[in-house]
Structure formats: C-alpha cells, structure tokens
Motif scaffolding. Structure first.
Motif, PDB file in Angstrom:
ATOM      1  N   LEU A  43       0.811  -1.209   0.000  1.00  0.00           N
ATOM      2  CA  LEU A  43       0.000   0.000   0.000  1.00  0.00           C
ATOM      3  C   LEU A  43       0.847   1.263   0.000  1.00  0.00           C
ATOM      4  O   LEU A  43       0.636   2.175  -0.799  1.00  0.00           O
ATOM      5  CB  LEU A  43      -0.944  -0.008   1.192  1.00  0.00           C
ATOM      6  N   GLY A  44       1.820   1.290   0.910  1.00  0.00           N
ATOM      7  CA  GLY A  44       2.626   2.501   1.057  1.00  0.00           C
ATOM      8  C   GLY A  44       3.369   2.829  -0.225  1.00  0.00           C
ATOM      9  O   GLY A  44       3.348   3.970  -0.698  1.00  0.00           O
ATOM     10  N   PHE A  80       2.089   8.017   6.400  1.00  0.00           N
ATOM     11  CA  PHE A  80       0.752   7.903   6.976  1.00  0.00           C
ATOM     12  C   PHE A  80       0.435   6.441   7.296  1.00  0.00           C
ATOM     13  O   PHE A  80       0.061   6.078   8.408  1.00  0.00           O
ATOM     14  CB  PHE A  80      -0.268   8.464   5.971  1.00  0.00           C
ATOM     15  N   VAL A  81       0.644   5.562   6.311  1.00  0.00           N
ATOM     16  CA  VAL A  81       0.340   4.138   6.490  1.00  0.00           C
ATOM     17  C   VAL A  81       1.289   3.494   7.499  1.00  0.00           C
ATOM     18  O   VAL A  81       0.879   2.692   8.335  1.00  0.00           O
ATOM     19  CB  VAL A  81       0.410   3.401   5.137  1.00  0.00           C
ATOM     20  N   ALA A  82       2.562   3.851   7.430  1.00  0.00           N
ATOM     21  CA  ALA A  82       3.551   3.203   8.297  1.00  0.00           C
ATOM     22  C   ALA A  82       3.229   3.429   9.769  1.00  0.00           C
ATOM     23  O   ALA A  82       3.302   2.507  10.587  1.00  0.00           O
ATOM     24  CB  ALA A  82       4.954   3.715   7.978  1.00  0.00           C
ATOM     25  N   GLY A 141      -8.492   4.226  10.566  1.00  0.00           N
ATOM     26  CA  GLY A 141      -7.678   5.298  10.004  1.00  0.00           C
ATOM     27  C   GLY A 141      -6.248   4.897   9.735  1.00  0.00           C
ATOM     28  O   GLY A 141      -5.357   5.741   9.689  1.00  0.00           O
ATOM     29  N   ILE A 142      -5.994   3.588   9.558  1.00  0.00           N
ATOM     30  CA  ILE A 142      -4.637   3.158   9.235  1.00  0.00           C
ATOM     31  C   ILE A 142      -4.317   3.476   7.776  1.00  0.00           C
ATOM     32  O   ILE A 142      -3.278   4.044   7.459  1.00  0.00           O
ATOM     33  CB  ILE A 142      -4.471   1.636   9.465  1.00  0.00           C
ATOM     34  N   PHE A 143      -5.270   3.122   6.887  1.00  0.00           N
ATOM     35  CA  PHE A 143      -5.012   3.238   5.444  1.00  0.00           C
ATOM     36  C   PHE A 143      -5.582   4.519   4.842  1.00  0.00           C
ATOM     37  O   PHE A 143      -5.154   4.949   3.794  1.00  0.00           O
ATOM     38  CB  PHE A 143      -5.585   2.025   4.720  1.00  0.00           C
ATOM     39  N   PHE A 144      -6.612   5.074   5.488  1.00  0.00           N
ATOM     40  CA  PHE A 144      -7.237   6.306   4.984  1.00  0.00           C
ATOM     41  C   PHE A 144      -7.920   6.989   6.163  1.00  0.00           C
ATOM     42  O   PHE A 144      -8.342   6.337   7.104  1.00  0.00           O
ATOM     43  CB  PHE A 144      -8.268   5.978   3.894  1.00  0.00           C
TER      44      PHE A 144
END
Ligand SMILES: Nc1ncnc2c1ncn2[C@@H]1O[C@H](COP(=O)(O)OP(=O)(O)O)[C@@H](O)[C@H]1O
Ligand SMILES: [Mg+2]
Lengths: 254, 308
Positions: A42-43, A61-63, A187-190
């Motif tokens: 994803l990242g 953000f994702v990390a 809210g991990i991915f978005f």
C-alpha cells in the motif's frame, strides 16, 4: 473474592518471557512480516499515485498506522491462541494455580505479557520504518509506552474472550467481527473523514482508532493532539484489567 | 499433628453432589489414600485441598489453616501432582522444574540447583534438555513428581499418579514414592488400583459416590470386612447360575459376594473351604484360592467392583 499479588503476576510474566525467548522466531511472520507486506503493497504501490494525505507522505501515513496495528496483533495473538493452548491443551494454568500464584496473578501476568509483546512488535516495526524517514520527532520515543498501555487494552479484551469461549474455533469470529473491522476502519489506510458519521462514532469507541491517532501524532511531533486518545486508552486499560482476572478465576477455581 | 482435617466436607456442582459430607485427618509423616472408582469424588477432594475448588459446606483445614481463605499460605507448602499431565510443552524438562521453583520464590540459582537434584531423583538427567512431549508417559509422571518437590513441600498431593502407566513404569513410580515416605514426606494420594493403595498407603479411605464407606490401614480393613482369604468361583456358562451357586456355597463361608459370573467366598481358612467347595461338585469353570484384597472390601461395601 479477589486475590492478587504483583510478585505473582511478575513470575508469570517471567515464565512467558522464557517461553518467548525460545519461540519468537515462529511469531515473526504474523507479527512482523505481515505489516511490512502491507506497507510495501500500500505505502509504495498505492503511494505512487496518492502522494499525500493530511499533509503527510502516504507511506508515512500508512507506516505509523501499521505500527499501531502491529502492537494490536502482538497482544491479540498472545491472549487468544497462545493463551488458549496453554489454558485448555497444556493445562499449564491448572498447574500454576496450585502453586502460590492465584488465578488473578495468572490473568494479570498474561495481560502484562501481551502488552509486552505489543511493545516488542510495535517498536520493532517502528524501528524498521524509521529507516525510511517515517519517524520525524523525538516524541516517537514515548511510543513504546503507548503500545504498552494499548497492549493492556487489547490483551484484557482478548483474554476475557479466551476465558469465556467454549471452543478454539470461535476465535475466527473474534478476528472477523472485531479485529479485522478495527484494522480496516481505524484510520490506518485512509482518514475516516469521508465515511458516514456513524462509522466515525463507532470507531471512537474502539481502541485501535485511538492508538493510530496517538502513534501518528507522536511520530510527527504533535503531542497535544495525542492527549485525548492517551487518556481514552489509559482509562479503558485500567477499567478492563480486572475483567479477565474475574473470568479466569471462575474457570480455574470452582 | 494433623496436616489435613476435614469435617463433614461437601462439594456440589449445581445439583450434582461430588463430595457428600466426608470427614478425615491426615497425620504428619503418613501416606493416606483415597481408593474409589471413577466419579467417586477423589479429584474434587484433592482440588479442595489445593484450594482450586471451594467447599460448599463443612470444614477443611490444611496445615491448620482454613480453605480457601489462606489459599496462598497453604499452596506455598504443597506439592501437587495433577491427574492430567500439566507440563509446559514449550519448555524443556529442566526448564519446567526451574520455572516452577520460581513460583515459590526460589532464586534462579536455588531453582537450578534443586532442579539438578530432582533430575537425578527422577532419573531424567539424560533427558534434561528435551521437550516434555518427547518423554514417555512414565517419565512425564516422574517429572510431575519432581516438579511437585521443587520447593520441599510439607505435603505431597498425588491424584491418580500411575493411571495409564504400564506395570513397569508403575513400579518405578512406587519406588520413588516409598523413598519419599522414608524421607518423611507426608503424602495424600488417590487411586482406583487396590494394589497401589495396599502397597503405598498407611491408611486408606474407601470412597464411593462422594462418601467414605470405610477407613483404616489396608490389611486391617481387609481383615475387618472380608477376612484373610477368598475362594473365587467362576461359574460355568453365562453366569445365570451364579446366584444358585452362591446359595449352595454360602453356608461354607463366613461371607460371600456375587459379581457377574463370579462368586467370592470369604474365609479365614482357604484350604479347608476349597476342599469343601470341590466336594459340592458345582457347575464351575475355575476355582481359585487367593489372599483377600481391598477390592473385596469395596465389593462387599458397595456391591460393585472398582473397575468395571
Ligand atoms: N467442574 C465440575 N463441574 C461439574 N461437575 C463436576 C466437576 N468436577 C467434577 N464433577 C463431577 O463430580 C463427580 C466427581 O468427580 P471427580 O471428583 O472428578 O471424581 P474422581 O476423581 O473420583 O473420578 C463426577 O460426577 C464429576 O462428573
Ligand atoms: Mg479423578
């Protein structure tokens, strides 16, 4: 009637540490490689198109979100499958409650050990992503403490479920109906802003949402933003800690 | 001094009465046994002594302390061998001992030293670094006993220590337990093997349906309820004649019991009785003269055999 001794809980924690030192190699895939894969897919994959979210590079953000979830999975695997095998198959808990340790010592020791695993996996993941410049503030040094407190929450809930479940098969429900939805909608991915209001409200009542927010805020140097989330986690940790102790006593002492 | 005192001890699980008002005392230095079939309430009684089952009614004191109020102080001086294998499979043989010692606040060094002593005692030195799942059933049982001894307990509690073991492993275990008794370790054990109770116990309580039906030294119980010898008759055919055979032979004996196709005649003079039974020319497949045992006592008192 509660019967708790901090020394007893510590002895149990030490026992788990000894076992962990011999078995941790087997826990690396689920606790460490998985979040790394998510980060790469994803990242980097999605991040190539989606440069920024909330003013942060998407990979950062994702990390930070994945560091929070690594901590969650560390505690959750420990207090579901691991605890279940020792409780029901090895019957180690039955043996331990005939030593000076009480059922409460076992429950609290297990929760504290789950929290320790949160710290280990959350921090290890953070150290790896720090190499990519994802961690930007010295406030990140407080994150192991955040992982510990949130680990207490995840462990206490998981161990309570383990003490109640009639069968190991029901853990699939624990993961499908509780852990995975949190993983997707914290809210991990978005960011959750674009979702209906009730999703955001529901998320507020789950722990992972707060761990993600606090982790991100501290990693990027806005500690004030993290305060309400840290208060939420601390209150819930203290409130839920006695729950597995009561339930485990009921199973072990009749 | 009595290390365990129970008065009218009762344990119910919902409507089920597992232990139904038992009273007994275990004296320092003795080996006290509970002999009874499955479901008699033996494990439940042991669990109450170990403070992992709360008495529903009655009094239970261990080392003079009330159960379960002083659970921690009681458990500190207890060594427990559970009916099920309860070893940590993730740990080696030696680690199982050391970790257990830590629960009793032994230092790491004390625990390691004690573990080495007990590995010798249990003849497991060669297996010290193996995982416990690699051990045979007899070795696992010896390890459980070694583990129970880590903190030098005042009282050793053994719940069916030899169930499921082959005869050789059983005898090896009995040797260990007798050795401990000579060293002065008080023992309380449960079993459904009458040989075990006779070999190891100074006194036994015969239990059935949660009650103690008789109590005393094994030989004395046998003398009191059965006599010295038993002539065992195996009736020909499917056992339909057992009642009739018993009726005819009963007059010759001091007492008798019928179980299936067998008739047991109790007597003090077996040779004489054997002679007179043969003279009756009953429809028998076999006639055996043997020493009376606790099994005969159990049959006499409950109308059933220990293992059916
Ligand atoms: N935790 C429990 N809940 C309900 N019933 C139980 C429990 N433990 C034992 N029992 C019942 O109590 C009775 C005595 O069991 P137990 O003490 O295990 O006997 P034993 O050890 O002599 O075989 C049995 O009928 C058993 O099913
Ligand atoms: Mg039993």
């Amino acid at each position: 009637m509660m019967d708790f001794s901090p020394v007893g809980a510590f002895r149990f924690w030490q026992r788990n540490l000894l076992i962990f030192r011999k078995t941790f190699a087997f826990t690396v895939p689920e606790n460490f490689l998985e979040p790394v894969l998510y980060l790469l897919a994803l990242g980097l994959g999605l991040g190539a198109y989606l440069r920024e979210i909330q003013g942060l590079p998407y990979v950062a953000f994702v990390a930070t979100g994945l560091a929070a979830s690594a901590a969650m999975f560390g505690a959750t695997f420990e207090c579901t499958y691991n605890a279940y095998v020792q409780f029901y198959y090895d019957r180690s808990y039955d043996a331990i409650v005939t030593t000076p340790l009480s059922a409460e010592d076992v429950a609290v020791g297990e929760v504290l050990w789950g929290a320790t695993r949160s710290v280990i996996y959350g921090t290890a993941f953070l150290l790896v992503v720090a190499l990519f410049g994802v961690v930007r503030s010295p406030w990140a040094l407080t994150l192991p403490g955040v992982f510990f407190v949130s680990g207490v929450v995840f462990s206490a809930v998981a161990l309570a479920f383990t003490a109640l479940t009639p069968s190991i098969d029901l853990f699939t429900y624990y993961f499908s109906l509780w852990i995975t939805p949190m993983f997707m909608f914290s809210g991990i991915f978005f960011p959750l802003d674009a979702l209906p209001g009730w999703v955001q409200t529901a998320a507020w009542f789950t722990p992972l949402y707060h761990v993600v927010r606090a982790t991100r805020a501290l990693a990027f140097g806005s500690p004030a933003v993290a305060v309400p989330d840290l208060v939420w986690l601390a209150v819930v940790a203290v409130a839920f800690l006695p729950l597995p102790a009561v339930l485990l006593r009921r199973r072990l002492v009749q | 001094m009595a290390l365990v005192e129970a008065e009218e001890l009762v344990k119910r699980f919902g409507n089920l009465v597992a232990v139904d008002g038992i009273s007994f005392q275990v004296q320092e230095g003795e080996c006290y046994g509970f002999l009874g079939p499955n479901g008699a309430g033996k494990t439940t009684t042991m669990r109450m002594i170990c403070c992992t089952a709360r008495p529903t009614a009655g009094v239970l004191r261990v080392f003079g302390l009330d159960v379960p109020r002083h659970a921690r102080a009681i458990k500190r001086q207890l060594g427990v061998v559970h009916q099920a294998v309860t070893l940590d499979d993730a740990l080696t043989v030696r680690e199982n001992l050391v970790v257990y010692g830590r629960y009793f606040d032994l230092t790491w060094e004390e625990a390691r030293r004690r573990a080495d002593e007990l590995l010798t005692f249990a003849e497991l030195e060669a297996r010290a670094d193996d995982r416990v799942s690699k051990l045979s059933g007899g070795m696992q049982r010896r390890l459980m006993i070694a583990r129970a001894l880590m903190a030098n307990p005042r009282l050793l509690v053994l719940d069916e220590p030899t169930t499921g073991l082959d005869p050789q492993a059983r005898h090896a275990l009995w040797d260990r337990l007798r050795q401990l008794k000579r060293a002065g370790v008080t023992q309380i054990l449960t079993t459904h093997y009458m040989e075990e109770a006779e070999h190891l116990c100074d006194r036994v309580a015969i239990v059935d349906h949660g009650r103690i039906v008789a109590e005393g030294p094994p030989r004395e119980l046998v003398e009191r309820y059965v006599g010295r010898e038993v002539v065992e008759l195996q009736v020909a055919g499917d056992g339909a004649l057992a009642g009739a055979v018993a009726e005819q032979a009963a007059g010759l004996a001091e007492g008798f019991e019928v179980a299936g196709d067998r008739v047991f005649l109790h007597t003090r003079d077996g040779e004489e009785l054997l002679h007179r039974v043969r003279a009756l020319r009953l429809p028998l497949e076999a006639v055996v003269l043997r020493r009376a045992t606790l099994e005969d006592v159990f049959l006499r008192l409950t109308g059933r055999r220990l293992r059916e």
